[in-house]
Design a protein around this motif. Sequence first.
Motif, PDB file in Angstrom:
ATOM      1  N   PHE A 522      31.273  32.939  29.539  1.00 40.12           N
ATOM      2  CA  PHE A 522      32.097  32.055  28.709  1.00 40.12           C
ATOM      3  C   PHE A 522      31.278  31.422  27.582  1.00 40.12           C
ATOM      4  O   PHE A 522      31.513  31.673  26.403  1.00 40.12           O
ATOM      5  CB  PHE A 522      32.758  30.983  29.567  1.00 40.12           C
ATOM      6  N   ILE A 546      39.161  31.617  25.665  1.00 38.44           N
ATOM      7  CA  ILE A 546      39.016  32.539  26.782  1.00 38.44           C
ATOM      8  C   ILE A 546      40.331  32.593  27.531  1.00 38.44           C
ATOM      9  O   ILE A 546      40.964  31.568  27.786  1.00 38.44           O
ATOM     10  CB  ILE A 546      37.865  32.131  27.726  1.00 38.44           C
ATOM     11  N   VAL A 561      34.522  26.139  34.107  1.00 38.47           N
ATOM     12  CA  VAL A 561      34.952  26.561  32.772  1.00 38.47           C
ATOM     13  C   VAL A 561      35.364  25.347  31.940  1.00 38.47           C
ATOM     14  O   VAL A 561      34.985  25.221  30.759  1.00 38.47           O
ATOM     15  CB  VAL A 561      36.119  27.572  32.870  1.00 38.47           C
TER      16      VAL A 561
END
Length: 583
Positions: A522, A546, A561
């Motif tokens: 990421f 993403i 994330v």
Amino acid sequence: MADVDHWDPGQIDEVSEALVERARHSGTAAEELRGAREVAEWEGEAGDAAKHALERSAVVHESSAQNDVLAAMAAKKAAGDVRAVKNQQKDILEDAAAAPAVSINLETNTIIPPDTTGWEEEDVTKLADKMRDLRNRIVAMLAAAQEADENLARVFTAAAGGEPEAPAEHGVAGTDPAALLSELQRATDQAVVDQMAKIQGIQKRLDDVLATMYTSRPGSPEFDAANNIARNLKGELATALNDLGNIPNYSQIDPKSITVSPDGHFLINATADGVPYQVHGQFRNGTGEFFDQAKGTSYTFKGGTLVSTNTPDPGKVTPDDELLFNAVTTAVGAPEAALAAKGLSEAGIHGLKTLLGREAFEGAASLTGDNVIPKALVAAEARADDAAANLAGHHPAPTPDRPTPLSADNPPDTGGHHPAPGGPSSENSAPPTVEHGDHPSLPEHSASTGHNDVTFPDPSRPTLGSDDRYHIPEGATDTQIDVPGDLGKTITDIDRVENGVLWEEKSATSAGNPEQWVDKQFVNKMEKYIESQQYIAGMENAPIGIRFTNPGVDPALQAAVEKAAADLRAKHPGVTILIEWTS
């Protein structure tokens, strides 16, 4: 044992071949019936009835073909089992005839000892030990013969059109296509992870050798020796990458396309690039062998580990094969003969082709000796990361009750915005987390469509203009961004351009080490997207994000994330960074 003596595995092979031929005819008949249904011109109730009858008949023929293929595979296995039993019996009889010799009654399966009158005690003991060993081997051989006989009976029943009774120990669960597919994917994921570890080991050795070359004087014995080792390691690296790319990925297979027999024999009907192909073999509890027609390769697994592959006929050499092979030979610095010794050739380089994807072959300038191995390494790492994530939280294959996740081209109707749990919240209104298909209002960003005097001279990079900018249209996928003026240096691939957003798409739902996965898959990718934007016309300030294409992402991975996204937004305050979860 007398029955085993009369068994003829060659006749069983003939049954297998006959079943294959019958399956071929049934498949052809099904195609012809469907063809007749399509061209039928009659109308009305009679016409509808006729078309339905043709379709029913086609289904019957198609089902018969699949059953015959499964029966043929079972017959082939039965022939192998019979050969194994006959070889066991042959060895037993040969050992029985060796001194001290004994005879075996094949009708009663008993051992007849010789007259031991006058024998030394030591010789009598040796005879007793030999007879004990022979008895144990006969018992094991007869058990194997009984199993082979039962399997053979089921094969002949199936060949005659009957419904063979499955062995009780297998149960109904042995015929679950979704379970088989899940087991196959788990084994192939593990094979990818294992192969990536091998690749990393080769890369580490290569890095060490290159360091030695860097500190040595060119032309010195140390330099020349290290250079020869480096060339050999580069060949090993190319071969290992090719092997990884040749490991199949069945994550997109529909379980409804699979036929499974109770003993683990299976048949998969699938398509690749619009071309139908089959996968067939036997696989149970991580062990078995199967042949993938699309790969032209058979795979042997034992205990969940890939132990061997065999590609008997790699197929015809295409211009893409020649282009790729030339790039590899240049990268390795070795002649074709040296690569052939490592298993690489123009016809046997399909694994690297799979890793690199179609985009790598759109023109002669796209693949060079400088970039072919780095590009393959990036692709291999991405696949290995996905495989590791799947293994860390292995999810069952899709079933009719749990459908395959919708693609980005067909988002679900969410009925409104649903933020994912655990997302950051603040008064500064950070760009929101969104569910798949539900986008917040974004500034207008789109690739330039009015090119004015811009031309596109490079067919291998159709979106790279003469102004050294990429002109990427809305809806584009898998666009490779190389540095204009230094096309051997690849920045990244843009997975998808949608609604003016540059999307990176990931299929992972969990990771063994979420922070490590997020940093690599990421954070690193978003930094690459930001770097590439300066070369994309009209999208220099476009939002990036993403997109997780599968539902059920592990909360720990979600949290990692979200935290990384907040850090990125703080680092790049002028960049809009989105996260999209599939519900």
